[in-house]
Enzyme design. Structure first.
Site, short mmCIF file in Angstrom:
data_model
loop_
_atom_site.label_atom_id
_atom_site.label_comp_id
_atom_site.label_asym_id
_atom_site.label_seq_id
_atom_site.Cartn_x
_atom_site.Cartn_y
_atom_site.Cartn_z
N CYS A 130 2.18 -3.74 1.26
CA CYS A 130 2.70 -4.76 2.19
C CYS A 130 1.72 -4.87 3.35
CB CYS A 130 4.12 -4.45 2.64
SG CYS A 130 4.33 -2.84 3.41
N ASP B 278 8.88 10.29 -4.75
CA ASP B 278 8.46 10.08 -3.37
C ASP B 278 8.18 11.42 -2.74
OD1 ASP B 278 8.56 7.39 -1.50
OD2 ASP B 278 8.64 9.24 -0.34
N ALA C 285 10.60 5.52 -2.49
CA ALA C 285 11.65 5.43 -1.46
C ALA C 285 11.44 4.21 -0.56
CB ALA C 285 11.66 6.71 -0.63
N PRO C 286 12.51 3.52 -0.15
CA PRO C 286 13.93 3.82 -0.38
C PRO C 286 14.50 3.30 -1.70
CG PRO C 286 13.71 1.95 1.09
CD PRO C 286 12.32 2.38 0.77
N GLY C 287 13.64 2.84 -2.60
CA GLY C 287 14.13 2.56 -3.95
C GLY C 287 14.38 1.10 -4.25
N GLY C 288 13.98 0.21 -3.36
CA GLY C 288 14.20 -1.22 -3.60
C GLY C 288 13.59 -1.66 -4.92
N LYS C 289 12.36 -1.23 -5.16
CA LYS C 289 11.69 -1.70 -6.38
C LYS C 289 12.15 -0.90 -7.60
CE LYS C 289 7.83 -3.47 -3.73
NZ LYS C 289 8.06 -2.71 -2.48
C1 LIG Z 1 5.69 1.27 0.77
S1 LIG Z 1 6.76 2.62 0.75
C2 LIG Z 1 7.57 2.41 -0.79
C3 LIG Z 1 8.66 1.37 -0.79
C4 LIG Z 1 9.43 1.37 -2.11
N1 LIG Z 1 8.56 1.19 -3.25
C5 LIG Z 1 10.50 0.29 -2.15
O1 LIG Z 1 10.26 -0.81 -2.66
O2 LIG Z 1 11.61 0.55 -1.66
C6 LIG Z 1 5.66 3.93 0.41
C7 LIG Z 1 6.34 5.24 0.08
O3 LIG Z 1 5.33 6.13 -0.37
C8 LIG Z 1 5.71 7.45 -0.06
N2 LIG Z 1 4.50 8.26 -0.21
C9 LIG Z 1 3.44 8.36 0.61
N3 LIG Z 1 2.50 9.15 0.07
C10 LIG Z 1 2.98 9.55 -1.13
C11 LIG Z 1 2.47 10.39 -2.18
N4 LIG Z 1 1.26 10.96 -2.07
N5 LIG Z 1 3.23 10.57 -3.26
C12 LIG Z 1 4.45 10.00 -3.37
N6 LIG Z 1 4.97 9.22 -2.42
C13 LIG Z 1 4.25 8.99 -1.31
C14 LIG Z 1 6.27 7.30 1.34
O4 LIG Z 1 7.14 8.38 1.64
C15 LIG Z 1 7.00 5.96 1.24
O5 LIG Z 1 8.35 6.16 0.96
#
Ligand SMILES: C[S@@+](CC[C@H](N)C(=O)[O-])C[C@H]1O[C@@H](n2cnc3c(N)ncnc32)[C@H](O)[C@@H]1O
Length: 433
Positions: free
Chosen positions: A373, A275, A253-257
């Protein structure tokens, strides 16, 4: 009695108080924006972001000007004065308007006994100008622990990182490669009167000369482009996606990648996007819908594979772990107030735990891309080092790229005022049997 909306500076002070109490701007700003007339909303947003960005410098000044701190129940007025100082120091607002309307906002916040203090502090601030910063926390407007950690981690770059964090980030787009070439979309932008250039490293990226509302972007609602930083876009250049691959985006989330992956290769067998956050996962679906893409979404703790995994291993895994987000401070200046030094060790242990768990469900011959990041080696280089100590079978790929710096285990991009955010990537392969 007629409903009397709060003046926007009073609303801003409440937002900053909520941030100080642990809420992010993305949580507390939207309801605050709804309290205001549409024409006041951009100003509220700019003030809240700007006051967070310059918080440590403004707070240093205000603490010098106050003989003693305000009582806890009056803390909102401390934030109101920070908002006013932000406007005096960093905006074009007329001084008399800032002074008069801040006093009015103090009354609207039901603190009439503090109007004299507010007036006195702001008049002195206006008359005397900004004082010299008393330390590096104030000079660079970051929490002291972050300044120290960056100085220690990046002895040759810490000042540049801190300066970059205080600039406004550019708006960068990812062209949907299933729909347009980058050159075609650049032409459409030009026709729409939007000045832009191709990004240097990401093959489908376009950086705008200045930000525009997304509804001005040609065919945005129809999925022509997405807003995504250049460094984030690089994930697809490392995944080596091939038709028929089963791909996992473990923290999606939010799904960009997730969307970038689906746009890169139209013939993947399946993309599973996980997520943990029930609040954030619907954003993945919204992005997929706009781009007319499909993925299998699951709300779960990715590390708890018994909870969600169907037993079929993945050819490719993107692990974009939760992190300190210290590479994207310029986009999220509230990180300066929200993050604590004590967050880093627990985050590192979550990161390593996720990496261990994902390794178990990667196919032999498969590839895992680890991403953050963050600009702290503790969440980047050292996680990979710790992982490799446990998994001596894992192959670490040497990333010979023209972007970022070689960290031996991966590549680190530092935030660049002219282009990308701060990011780290490492690529691991599981040997084929
Ligand atoms: C850096 S953000 C991801 C951004 C996303 N990849 C993008 O490019 O839009 C990290 C995400 O990891 C999720 N998260 C944290 N711990 C997690 C877990 N144990 N399992 C799955 N998701 C997790 C958070 O809710 C958050 O949305």
């Amino acid at each position: 009695m007629a409903y009397q909306p709060l003046p926007f500076r009073a609303v801003a002070a409440n937002v900053l108080l909520a941030v100080e109490q642990g809420q992010s701007l993305s949580q507390c700003l939207p309801p605050a924006l709804n309290q205001l007339a549409p024409e006041q909303r951009p100003q509220l947003q700019a003030i809240c972001y700007g006051t967070c960005r310059w918080f440590h410098r403004l707070d240093d000044e205000l603490r010098q000007r106050l003989k003693k701190p305000l009582r806890k129940p009056d803390r909102v007025i401390h934030h109101l004065m920070l908002v006013a100082l932000f406007q005096l120091r960093y905006s074009e607002q007329a001084t008399y308007a800032v002074l008069n309307e801040t006093v009015e906002a103090c009354r609207a916040l039901d603190k009439p006994h503090l109007t004299g203090l507010v007036n006195g502090v702001l008049r002195a601030a206006e008359r005397e100008g900004a004082p010299e910063p008393r330390d590096d926390s104030s000079r660079f407007s970051h929490p002291a622990w972050m300044v120290e950690k960056l100085r220690h981690n990046w002895p040759d770059h810490w000042e540049a990182i801190l300066d970059a964090n205080n600039q406004q980030a550019p708006m960068t787009l990812r062209v949907n490669a299933l729909r347009f070439t980058r050159d075609d979309y650049l032409n459409h932008l030009q026709e729409a009167g939007i000045r832009a250039r191709p990004t240097r490293f990401a093959p489908n990226g376009i950086q705008l000369e200045s930000p525009v509302p997304v509804d001005r972007l040609p065919w945005f609602a129809d999925g022509a482009v997405s807003v995504q930083d250049e460094a984030a876009q690089l994930c697809t250049t490392l995944l080596d996606l091939q038709p028929g691959h089963r791909v996992l985006d473990a923290c999606a989330a939010p799904g960009g990648k997730t969307c970038a992956i689906l746009e890169t290769c139209g013939e993947l067998a399946e993309v599973v996007a996980i997520d943990e956050s029930a609040e954030r996962l619907p954003r993945v679906q919204e992005n997929l819908d706009r781009l007319d893409l499909h993925a299998t979404l699951k709300q779960a703790d990715a590390a708890n594979i018994d909870q969600w995994w169907d037993g079929q291993a993945f050819d490719r895994i993107l692990l974009d772990v939760p992190c300190s987000a210290t590479g994207v401070v310029r986009r999220h200046p509230d990180i300066k107030l929200l993050r604590r030094e004590s967050d880093i060790v627990p985050l590192a242990s979550i990161q390593l735990g996720l990496l261990d768990a994902m390794w178990a469900i990667l196919k032999p011959g498969g590839r895992l891309v680890y991403a953050t990041c963050s600009v702290f080696p503790q969440e980047n280089h050292r996680i990979i080092q710790r992982f490799l100590k446990q998994q001596d079978q894992a192959l670490l790929l040497n990333l010979d790229k023209d972007w970022g710096q070689d960290m031996q285990t991966g590549r680190q991009l530092l935030p660049d005022p002219d282009s990308h955010d701060g990011f780290f990537y490492a690529v691991l392969e599981k040997p084929a049997p």
